[in-house]
Design an enzyme around this catalytic site. Structure first.
Site, PDB file in Angstrom:
ATOM      1  N   TYR A   1       3.463   9.647  -0.318  1.00 55.91           N
ATOM      2  CA  TYR A   1       4.565   8.979   0.369  1.00 55.91           C
ATOM      3  C   TYR A   1       5.891   9.136  -0.379  1.00 55.91           C
ATOM      4  O   TYR A   1       6.943   8.838   0.164  1.00 55.91           O
ATOM      5  CB  TYR A   1       4.283   7.475   0.514  1.00 55.91           C
ATOM      6  CG  TYR A   1       3.020   7.108   1.238  1.00 55.91           C
ATOM      7  CD1 TYR A   1       2.267   8.052   1.933  1.00 55.91           C
ATOM      8  CD2 TYR A   1       2.561   5.794   1.225  1.00 55.91           C
ATOM      9  CE1 TYR A   1       1.096   7.701   2.585  1.00 55.91           C
ATOM     10  CE2 TYR A   1       1.405   5.431   1.879  1.00 55.91           C
ATOM     11  CZ  TYR A   1       0.661   6.383   2.553  1.00 55.91           C
ATOM     12  OH  TYR A   1      -0.500   6.020   3.198  1.00 55.91           O
TER      13      TYR A   1
ATOM     14  N   ASP B   1       0.840  -1.196   0.000  1.00 54.99           N
ATOM     15  CA  ASP B   1       0.000   0.000   0.000  1.00 54.99           C
ATOM     16  C   ASP B   1       0.877   1.249   0.000  1.00 54.99           C
ATOM     17  O   ASP B   1       1.514   1.577   0.993  1.00 54.99           O
ATOM     18  CB  ASP B   1      -0.898  -0.002   1.239  1.00 54.99           C
ATOM     19  CG  ASP B   1      -1.785   1.226   1.304  1.00 54.99           C
ATOM     20  OD1 ASP B   1      -2.820   1.241   0.619  1.00 54.99           O
ATOM     21  OD2 ASP B   1      -1.439   2.181   2.042  1.00 54.99           O
TER      22      ASP B   1
ATOM     23  N   LYS C   1      -2.476   6.124  -4.112  1.00 57.04           N
ATOM     24  CA  LYS C   1      -3.530   7.088  -3.800  1.00 57.04           C
ATOM     25  C   LYS C   1      -3.170   8.456  -4.364  1.00 57.04           C
ATOM     26  O   LYS C   1      -1.986   8.827  -4.382  1.00 57.04           O
ATOM     27  CB  LYS C   1      -3.721   7.224  -2.275  1.00 57.04           C
ATOM     28  CG  LYS C   1      -3.763   5.914  -1.524  1.00 57.04           C
ATOM     29  CD  LYS C   1      -3.809   6.147  -0.017  1.00 57.04           C
ATOM     30  CE  LYS C   1      -3.526   4.877   0.749  1.00 57.04           C
ATOM     31  NZ  LYS C   1      -2.092   4.508   0.723  1.00 57.04           N
TER      32      LYS C   1
END
Length: 275
Positions: free
Chosen positions: A51, A46, A76
């Site tokens: 990030y 994930d 995401k």
């Protein structure tokens, strides 16, 4: 013993998602941890644009020697205010970062931006899914009202809603809504950032001969959630997926359930109440 499936089929039957994922938040140099995770049996990673490690995840997958199709990859989008085309461009950039032709799951990272912005971003994700760039699409940090906006617009519902979720913060109204509408609930921060001092958690750790992290992950699994534990310690990485050989009794699950403090129990940003 309760039988816990190792994968769950997302709505639409597009992909089987492993029920324990490996989180890479706050790990910009995540390739070593990802390789350790893949060597330990994880097949679900994930990530997120925020990030700044999509490329490292992609490199780890290629270096692992495991076929791409055997690994479930999530990312995401965090900046959705630019509108529909901007979101499509971000998806394309994510694919370039990973070095992949498709992603298994792509989420809107949070509900910030307002209803109109959220719906435009969701339409972009649906378009990328239709084009074959994304196999499944979902959301993160969405409350019931945000999910209902999608229903009211007559659009396809998310396959997944990823929220902070653990015994201290159980997001019960969100979980209830998602279950009623066939939305898989992913649990981020399932290890409560190492806040293991709770006496019930310590007692159950001793009772079952498991570390507190394993108790928390097993609690999540027995509730039907998909936990996303993270660690950079290879031993912790391995132990966090060694959770299928024991079962927490209903009585002890109930004791953990009683630790819920609602929003006050959150240990991260938990932005579920934004307008």
């Amino acid at each position: 013993m309760i039988s816990i499936r190792t994968t769950v089929t997302l709505p639409g039957g597009v992909a089987a998602m492993p029920v324990v994922g490996f989180g890479v938040y706050q790990n910009p140099n995540c390739k070593p941890a990802c390789l350790a995770a893949l060597q330990s049996g994880y097949r679900h990673i994930d990530s997120a644009r925020a990030y700044r490690n999509e490329a490292q995840v992609g490199d780890a997958v290629r270096e692992s020697g495991i076929p791409r199709e055997d690994i479930f990859i999530t990312s995401k989008i965090n900046k959705i205010s630019g509108g529909y085309q901007s979101c499509l461009d971000a998806i394309g950039d994510s694919l370039k970062n990973f070095g992949f032709d498709y992603l298994d799951l792509y989420l809107i990272h949070s509900a910030y931006g307002g209803k109109a912005v959220r719906l435009e971003a969701w339409k972009a994700l649906l378009a990328a899914k239709k084009a074959g760039k994304l196999r499944s699409v979902g959301v993160s940090n969405y409350n019931v009202k945000h999910l209902e906006e999608i229903t009211e617009a007559g659009l396809e519902m998310p396959s997944v809603n990823q929220v902070e979720l653990h015994p201290y913060c159980q997001q019960r109204s969100i979980v209830e809504y998602c279950r009623a509408h066939g939305i898989i609930v992913q649990a981020y921060t399932p290890l409560v950032r190492g806040k293991f001092e709770n006496l019930v958690l310590q007692e159950l750790s001793k009772k079952y001969g498991k570390d507190p992290a394993q108790i928390l992950i097993r609690w999540s699994l027995q509730h039907g959630f998909v936990p996303l534990p993270k660690s950079q310690n290879p031993d912790r990485v391995r132990s966090n997926i060694d959770v299928f050989g024991f079962e927490i009794s209903k009585e002890d699950i109930d004791r953990l359930d009683e630790l819920d403090r609602g929003k006050e129990g959150a240990v991260t940003w938990n932005p579920i109440d934004v307008d």
